[in-house]
Design a protein around this motif. Structure first.
Motif, PDB file in Angstrom:
ATOM      1  N   ASN A   1       0.866  -1.173   0.000  1.00  0.00           N
ATOM      2  CA  ASN A   1       0.000   0.000   0.000  1.00  0.00           C
ATOM      3  C   ASN A   1       0.915   1.239   0.000  1.00  0.00           C
ATOM      4  O   ASN A   1       1.933   1.224   0.697  1.00  0.00           O
ATOM      5  CB  ASN A   1      -0.804  -0.107   1.317  1.00  0.00           C
ATOM      6  N   PRO A   2       0.603   2.317  -0.751  1.00  0.00           N
ATOM      7  CA  PRO A   2       1.519   3.474  -0.790  1.00  0.00           C
ATOM      8  C   PRO A   2       1.873   4.011   0.600  1.00  0.00           C
ATOM      9  O   PRO A   2       2.942   4.564   0.805  1.00  0.00           O
ATOM     10  CB  PRO A   2       0.748   4.519  -1.597  1.00  0.00           C
ATOM     11  N   ARG A   3       0.965   3.806   1.569  1.00  0.00           N
ATOM     12  CA  ARG A   3       1.278   4.275   2.933  1.00  0.00           C
ATOM     13  C   ARG A   3       1.710   3.135   3.845  1.00  0.00           C
ATOM     14  O   ARG A   3       1.792   3.298   5.068  1.00  0.00           O
ATOM     15  CB  ARG A   3       0.078   5.016   3.506  1.00  0.00           C
ATOM     16  N   GLY A   4       1.982   1.982   3.255  1.00  0.00           N
ATOM     17  CA  GLY A   4       2.363   0.805   4.055  1.00  0.00           C
ATOM     18  C   GLY A   4       3.847   0.789   4.398  1.00  0.00           C
ATOM     19  O   GLY A   4       4.612   1.658   3.965  1.00  0.00           O
ATOM     20  N   ALA A   5       4.253  -0.206   5.166  1.00  0.00           N
ATOM     21  CA  ALA A   5       5.655  -0.312   5.590  1.00  0.00           C
ATOM     22  C   ALA A   5       6.141  -1.752   5.523  1.00  0.00           C
ATOM     23  O   ALA A   5       5.373  -2.696   5.741  1.00  0.00           O
ATOM     24  CB  ALA A   5       5.808   0.199   7.021  1.00  0.00           C
ATOM     25  N   VAL A   6       7.431  -1.883   5.197  1.00  0.00           N
ATOM     26  CA  VAL A   6       8.081  -3.193   5.240  1.00  0.00           C
ATOM     27  C   VAL A   6       8.970  -3.206   6.490  1.00  0.00           C
ATOM     28  O   VAL A   6       9.819  -2.319   6.656  1.00  0.00           O
ATOM     29  CB  VAL A   6       8.942  -3.449   3.981  1.00  0.00           C
ATOM     30  N   LEU A   7       8.759  -4.171   7.375  1.00  0.00           N
ATOM     31  CA  LEU A   7       9.559  -4.282   8.598  1.00  0.00           C
ATOM     32  C   LEU A   7      10.501  -5.465   8.430  1.00  0.00           C
ATOM     33  O   LEU A   7      10.061  -6.599   8.282  1.00  0.00           O
ATOM     34  CB  LEU A   7       8.670  -4.522   9.826  1.00  0.00           C
ATOM     35  N   VAL A   8      11.794  -5.160   8.405  1.00  0.00           N
ATOM     36  CA  VAL A   8      12.803  -6.201   8.155  1.00  0.00           C
ATOM     37  C   VAL A   8      13.655  -6.378   9.412  1.00  0.00           C
ATOM     38  O   VAL A   8      14.092  -5.386   9.998  1.00  0.00           O
ATOM     39  CB  VAL A   8      13.718  -5.777   6.979  1.00  0.00           C
ATOM     40  N   TYR A   9      13.904  -7.621   9.830  1.00  0.00           N
ATOM     41  CA  TYR A   9      14.875  -7.847  10.913  1.00  0.00           C
ATOM     42  C   TYR A   9      15.949  -8.802  10.422  1.00  0.00           C
ATOM     43  O   TYR A   9      15.675  -9.766   9.717  1.00  0.00           O
ATOM     44  CB  TYR A   9      14.205  -8.357  12.202  1.00  0.00           C
ATOM     45  N   GLN A  10      17.196  -8.455  10.756  1.00  0.00           N
ATOM     46  CA  GLN A  10      18.383  -9.194  10.304  1.00  0.00           C
ATOM     47  C   GLN A  10      19.437  -9.138  11.403  1.00  0.00           C
ATOM     48  O   GLN A  10      19.321  -8.327  12.316  1.00  0.00           O
ATOM     49  CB  GLN A  10      18.980  -8.511   9.054  1.00  0.00           C
ATOM     50  N   PHE A  11      20.482  -9.956  11.272  1.00  0.00           N
ATOM     51  CA  PHE A  11      21.525  -9.938  12.302  1.00  0.00           C
ATOM     52  C   PHE A  11      22.642  -8.929  12.008  1.00  0.00           C
ATOM     53  O   PHE A  11      23.500  -8.694  12.847  1.00  0.00           O
ATOM     54  CB  PHE A  11      22.132 -11.333  12.472  1.00  0.00           C
ATOM     55  N   THR A  12      22.675  -8.393  10.790  1.00  0.00           N
ATOM     56  CA  THR A  12      23.695  -7.391  10.450  1.00  0.00           C
ATOM     57  C   THR A  12      23.020  -6.267   9.655  1.00  0.00           C
ATOM     58  O   THR A  12      21.848  -6.368   9.301  1.00  0.00           O
ATOM     59  CB  THR A  12      24.809  -7.983   9.548  1.00  0.00           C
ATOM     60  N   ARG A  13      23.837  -5.226   9.349  1.00  0.00           N
ATOM     61  CA  ARG A  13      23.319  -4.107   8.548  1.00  0.00           C
ATOM     62  C   ARG A  13      23.577  -4.309   7.057  1.00  0.00           C
ATOM     63  O   ARG A  13      23.332  -3.403   6.260  1.00  0.00           O
ATOM     64  CB  ARG A  13      24.020  -2.811   8.962  1.00  0.00           C
ATOM     65  N   ALA A  14      24.087  -5.484   6.687  1.00  0.00           N
ATOM     66  CA  ALA A  14      24.509  -5.699   5.293  1.00  0.00           C
ATOM     67  C   ALA A  14      23.374  -5.472   4.295  1.00  0.00           C
ATOM     68  O   ALA A  14      23.619  -5.136   3.134  1.00  0.00           O
ATOM     69  CB  ALA A  14      25.072  -7.104   5.131  1.00  0.00           C
ATOM     70  N   VAL A  15      22.139  -5.633   4.732  1.00  0.00           N
ATOM     71  CA  VAL A  15      20.995  -5.504   3.823  1.00  0.00           C
ATOM     72  C   VAL A  15      20.661  -4.034   3.514  1.00  0.00           C
ATOM     73  O   VAL A  15      19.961  -3.742   2.535  1.00  0.00           O
ATOM     74  CB  VAL A  15      19.762  -6.223   4.444  1.00  0.00           C
ATOM     75  N   LEU A  16      21.186  -3.128   4.323  1.00  0.00           N
ATOM     76  CA  LEU A  16      20.789  -1.718   4.223  1.00  0.00           C
ATOM     77  C   LEU A  16      20.926  -1.097   2.821  1.00  0.00           C
ATOM     78  O   LEU A  16      19.982  -0.461   2.338  1.00  0.00           O
ATOM     79  CB  LEU A  16      21.546  -0.906   5.278  1.00  0.00           C
ATOM     80  N   PRO A  17      22.053  -1.286   2.120  1.00  0.00           N
ATOM     81  CA  PRO A  17      22.157  -0.687   0.776  1.00  0.00           C
ATOM     82  C   PRO A  17      21.068  -1.190  -0.177  1.00  0.00           C
ATOM     83  O   PRO A  17      20.562  -0.414  -1.002  1.00  0.00           O
ATOM     84  CB  PRO A  17      23.533  -1.131   0.280  1.00  0.00           C
ATOM     85  N   TYR A  18      20.690  -2.442  -0.050  1.00  0.00           N
ATOM     86  CA  TYR A  18      19.645  -2.985  -0.939  1.00  0.00           C
ATOM     87  C   TYR A  18      18.294  -2.377  -0.584  1.00  0.00           C
ATOM     88  O   TYR A  18      17.500  -2.048  -1.459  1.00  0.00           O
ATOM     89  CB  TYR A  18      19.581  -4.504  -0.844  1.00  0.00           C
ATOM     90  N   LEU A  19      18.048  -2.236   0.712  1.00  0.00           N
ATOM     91  CA  LEU A  19      16.778  -1.619   1.124  1.00  0.00           C
ATOM     92  C   LEU A  19      16.730  -0.181   0.619  1.00  0.00           C
ATOM     93  O   LEU A  19      15.697   0.284   0.131  1.00  0.00           O
ATOM     94  CB  LEU A  19      16.633  -1.642   2.649  1.00  0.00           C
ATOM     95  N   ARG A  20      17.874   0.512   0.716  1.00  0.00           N
ATOM     96  CA  ARG A  20      17.921   1.928   0.291  1.00  0.00           C
ATOM     97  C   ARG A  20      17.645   2.077  -1.196  1.00  0.00           C
ATOM     98  O   ARG A  20      17.117   3.093  -1.633  1.00  0.00           O
ATOM     99  CB  ARG A  20      19.283   2.530   0.626  1.00  0.00           C
ATOM    100  N   SER A  21      18.016   1.062  -1.971  1.00  0.00           N
ATOM    101  CA  SER A  21      17.806   1.209  -3.417  1.00  0.00           C
ATOM    102  C   SER A  21      16.347   0.932  -3.807  1.00  0.00           C
ATOM    103  O   SER A  21      15.977   1.144  -4.955  1.00  0.00           O
ATOM    104  CB  SER A  21      18.777   0.338  -4.206  1.00  0.00           C
ATOM    105  N   HIS A  22      15.512   0.486  -2.861  1.00  0.00           N
ATOM    106  CA  HIS A  22      14.108   0.213  -3.187  1.00  0.00           C
ATOM    107  C   HIS A  22      13.113   1.053  -2.395  1.00  0.00           C
ATOM    108  O   HIS A  22      11.954   1.169  -2.790  1.00  0.00           O
ATOM    109  CB  HIS A  22      13.792  -1.268  -2.974  1.00  0.00           C
ATOM    110  N   PHE A  23      13.546   1.611  -1.252  1.00  0.00           N
ATOM    111  CA  PHE A  23      12.620   2.370  -0.403  1.00  0.00           C
ATOM    112  C   PHE A  23      13.205   3.734  -0.056  1.00  0.00           C
ATOM    113  O   PHE A  23      14.394   3.852   0.191  1.00  0.00           O
ATOM    114  CB  PHE A  23      12.301   1.587   0.881  1.00  0.00           C
ATOM    115  N   GLU A  24      12.325   4.752  -0.033  1.00  0.00           N
ATOM    116  CA  GLU A  24      12.791   6.124   0.160  1.00  0.00           C
ATOM    117  C   GLU A  24      13.219   6.398   1.597  1.00  0.00           C
ATOM    118  O   GLU A  24      14.182   7.092   1.856  1.00  0.00           O
ATOM    119  CB  GLU A  24      11.694   7.128  -0.238  1.00  0.00           C
ATOM    120  N   GLN A  25      12.433   5.855   2.549  1.00  0.00           N
ATOM    121  CA  GLN A  25      12.722   6.172   3.947  1.00  0.00           C
ATOM    122  C   GLN A  25      12.987   4.889   4.736  1.00  0.00           C
ATOM    123  O   GLN A  25      12.200   3.934   4.655  1.00  0.00           O
ATOM    124  CB  GLN A  25      11.517   6.898   4.536  1.00  0.00           C
ATOM    125  N   ILE A  26      14.085   4.877   5.491  1.00  0.00           N
ATOM    126  CA  ILE A  26      14.382   3.691   6.304  1.00  0.00           C
ATOM    127  C   ILE A  26      14.763   4.131   7.718  1.00  0.00           C
ATOM    128  O   ILE A  26      15.749   4.847   7.909  1.00  0.00           O
ATOM    129  CB  ILE A  26      15.529   2.872   5.680  1.00  0.00           C
TER     130      ILE A  26
END
Ligand SMILES: C[S@@+](CC[C@H](N)C(=O)[O-])C[C@H]1O[C@@H](n2cnc3c(N)ncnc32)[C@H](O)[C@@H]1O
Length: 191
Positions: A147-172
């Motif tokens: 949904n345009p106002r929805g959110a994806v909540l991701v949990y991981q053991f490291t921050r390695a995923v952050l660049p990939y999340l940044r390339s798909h979502f505006e705000q993290i």
């Protein structure tokens, strides 16, 4: 609510970790502290369609079902057949739809169920050990299914995923839960 399955679930989880360590990414399910932290991010009055990737034995699934409204729907995607069988037995709830398949099918599956526009996608799948192409597809399809106002909540053991999340979502927004094995990083992604 107490869960009569808990010991059996821990064993089932550990057994499957030994067979598929990369796919599970963890030897034991998430702690109640991590689950609480995720649950506190959800606006339960507004959430109508909730999606979970990689429910495992249902540690988070059960808590979502306890909190979500009677007319909301929860769609979970799990690739492990043992876990799918367990989820169907342990959570006979008409609001729950268990998909035996990969998170990359989220857009197609929500469309098929006429549930377009997920309000929340909660993801515990190990993004950094999966093939690059699969990770990209899951991120792209998740954004599409949200949904345009929805959110994806991701949990991981490291921050390695952050660049990939940044390339798909505006705000993290980032958060941290130390009381988990291993301590967990949380990322709240919006469009
Ligand atoms: C770390 S476990 C998380 C289990 C549970 N959510 C918890 O927090 O305790 C990761 C789960 O993701 C599942 N999984 C891995 N890749 C997946 C994919 N592409 N789509 C759906 N589930 C996947 C695994 O089978 C496993 O059950």
């Amino acid at each position: 609510m107490s869960n009569p399955w808990r010991s059996e679930e821990k064993l089932l989880f550990a057994k499957n970790f030994l067979q598929h360590p990369k796919m599970l990414g963890s030897l034991i399910p998430s702690s109640r502290f991590l689950v609480d932290r995720l649950m506190n991010k959800i606006n339960w009055k507004q959430a109508r369609t909730i999606v979970e990737y990689g429910p495992g034995v249902g540690t988070i699934t059960g808590r979502i079902l306890e909190r979500m409204s009677p007319d909301a729907r929860l769609v979970v995607f799990e690739m492990n057949e043992d876990f799918v069988r367990h989820l169907k037995r342990a959570y006979p709830d008409r609001r729950l739809h268990v998909v035996h398949g990969s998170a990359e099918n989220v857009y197609r599956e929500l469309d098929r169920l006429k549930l377009m526009g997920a309000d929340y996608i909660i993801s515990g799948i190990p993004f950094t050990t999966m093939p690059v192409q699969l990770r990209e597809t899951i991120m792209r399809e998740s954004r599409k299914a949200l949904n345009p106002r929805g959110a994806v909540l991701v949990y991981q053991f490291t921050r390695a995923v952050l660049p990939y999340l940044r390339s798909h979502f505006e705000q993290i927004d980032q958060d941290f839960e130390p009381r988990n094995i291993l301590p967990a990083r949380l990322f709240y992604c919006t469009r």
